[in-house]
Design an enzyme around this catalytic site. Structure first.
Site, PDB file in Angstrom:
ATOM      1  N   ASP A 158       0.814  -1.209   0.000  1.00 44.53           N
ATOM      2  CA  ASP A 158       0.000   0.000   0.000  1.00 44.53           C
ATOM      3  C   ASP A 158       0.851   1.264   0.000  1.00 44.53           C
ATOM      4  O   ASP A 158       0.621   2.195  -0.777  1.00 44.53           O
ATOM      5  CB  ASP A 158      -0.965  -0.009   1.187  1.00 44.53           C
ATOM      6  CG  ASP A 158      -0.302  -0.390   2.507  1.00 44.53           C
ATOM      7  OD1 ASP A 158       0.870  -0.832   2.501  1.00 44.53           O
ATOM      8  OD2 ASP A 158      -0.958  -0.261   3.565  1.00 44.53           O
ATOM      9  N   TYR A 159       1.854   1.293   0.857  1.00 45.34           N
ATOM     10  CA  TYR A 159       2.724   2.468   0.974  1.00 45.34           C
ATOM     11  C   TYR A 159       3.474   2.727  -0.332  1.00 45.34           C
ATOM     12  O   TYR A 159       3.504   3.856  -0.836  1.00 45.34           O
ATOM     13  CB  TYR A 159       3.704   2.247   2.129  1.00 45.34           C
ATOM     14  CG  TYR A 159       4.792   3.284   2.234  1.00 45.34           C
ATOM     15  CD1 TYR A 159       4.544   4.518   2.835  1.00 45.34           C
ATOM     16  CD2 TYR A 159       6.074   3.030   1.739  1.00 45.34           C
ATOM     17  CE1 TYR A 159       5.539   5.468   2.944  1.00 45.34           C
ATOM     18  CE2 TYR A 159       7.073   3.982   1.840  1.00 45.34           C
ATOM     19  CZ  TYR A 159       6.803   5.198   2.440  1.00 45.34           C
ATOM     20  OH  TYR A 159       7.808   6.146   2.535  1.00 45.34           O
ATOM     21  N   THR A 160       4.066   1.682  -0.896  1.00 38.55           N
ATOM     22  CA  THR A 160       4.863   1.849  -2.109  1.00 38.55           C
ATOM     23  C   THR A 160       3.994   2.251  -3.292  1.00 38.55           C
ATOM     24  O   THR A 160       4.385   3.098  -4.104  1.00 38.55           O
ATOM     25  CB  THR A 160       5.635   0.558  -2.414  1.00 38.55           C
ATOM     26  OG1 THR A 160       6.411   0.193  -1.274  1.00 38.55           O
ATOM     27  CG2 THR A 160       6.577   0.745  -3.598  1.00 38.55           C
TER      28      THR A 160
END
Length: 253
Positions: A158-160
């Site tokens: 999700d972050y990337t």
């Protein structure tokens, strides 16, 4: 425009990397908005430490109305228009490889939370800052990314993905806003030693990263913050749409 003549908004500046960014800009003479969402005590303490060139203001940067109000308050307080935005705020994320959501369990709402914190927030701050920047025919937008684009050693899905979308927005906005004298760039670090977000990372991971960098050390928030000064300074006047990786040379492509 010299740094000493600038008003700089740093989102998520109450702690961690944001606090290091605020200290770096104030050190060079800029006036700084220490934005925070929930870290009120830390942000107020930092603003007190930095003195008259810093002002702590609460705003959830995912909310455009709150961003508009924050900028208006700061411009009235400092008596100058906003010139630089550093999109640093990180919403609800911890760099803990063992505790991350994996491919078979991650939810769309996890992605959505990160997209709102990275892309929606950046869109809000940029759009709110544009009137001031266009009036000056000068603006610097600096987005904080990640070296996980090139080297996803831990698949923080999700972050990337959200930071990759922010890189795309960085490049499209650079083309759109260049005629207004506004540059848009990204600074991408790896794990920084140490912030609240990286506090859950085991020492063995930091040691591994250090051993694989040419500098044989893990980048600190203070080292990363120094690089942001370049993108905000007159020395970067011909640089836009770029992604500068600041990780001690771990990623080299």
């Amino acid at each position: 425009m010299q740094l000493s003549d600038q008003l700089v908004l740093i989102t998520g500046a109450g702690r961690g990397l944001g606090a290091a960014l605020a200290r770096a800009f104030v050190r060079e003479g800029a006036s700084v908005i220490v934005n925070f969402c929930s870290s009120r005590d830390a942000a107020n303490a930092l603003a007190s430490e930095l003195g008259s060139r810093a002002l702590a203001l609460q705003a959830d940067v995912r909310d455009r109305q709150q961003v508009d109000a924050m900028i208006a308050t700061a411009e009235a307080h400092f008596g100058r228009p906003l010139s630089t935005v550093v999109n640093n705020a990180l919403v609800g994320f911890s760099f803990n490889g063992d505790g991350r959501a994996k491919a078979d369990s991650i939810r769309w709402q996890d992605f959505n939370q990160q997209f709102e914190g990275s892309v929606q927030a950046a869109l809000n701050t940029v759009q709110a800052a544009l009137p001031s920047m266009r009036t000056q025919k000068f603006g610097r937008i600096i987005n904080v990314g990640t070296n996980l684009f090139q080297n996803p050693v831990v698949p923080y899905h999700d972050y990337t993905a959200a930071k990759a979308a922010l890189l795309a927005l960085t490049r499209t906005m650079a083309g759109d806003l260049g005629p207004d004298g506004i540059t848009v760039n990204m600074l991408s670090g790896g794990l920084l030693r140490t912030t609240d977000a990286s506090a859950a990372t085991p020492d063995a991971v930091f040691d591994y990263i250090a051993a694989n960098t040419p500098l044989r050390e893990v980048t600190t928030p203070e080292q990363f913050a120094d690089s942001a000064l370049f993108f905000a300074s007159p020395w970067s006047r011909a640089v836009t749409g770029q992604n500068l990786v600041v990780d001690g040379g771990l990623v080299r492509d």
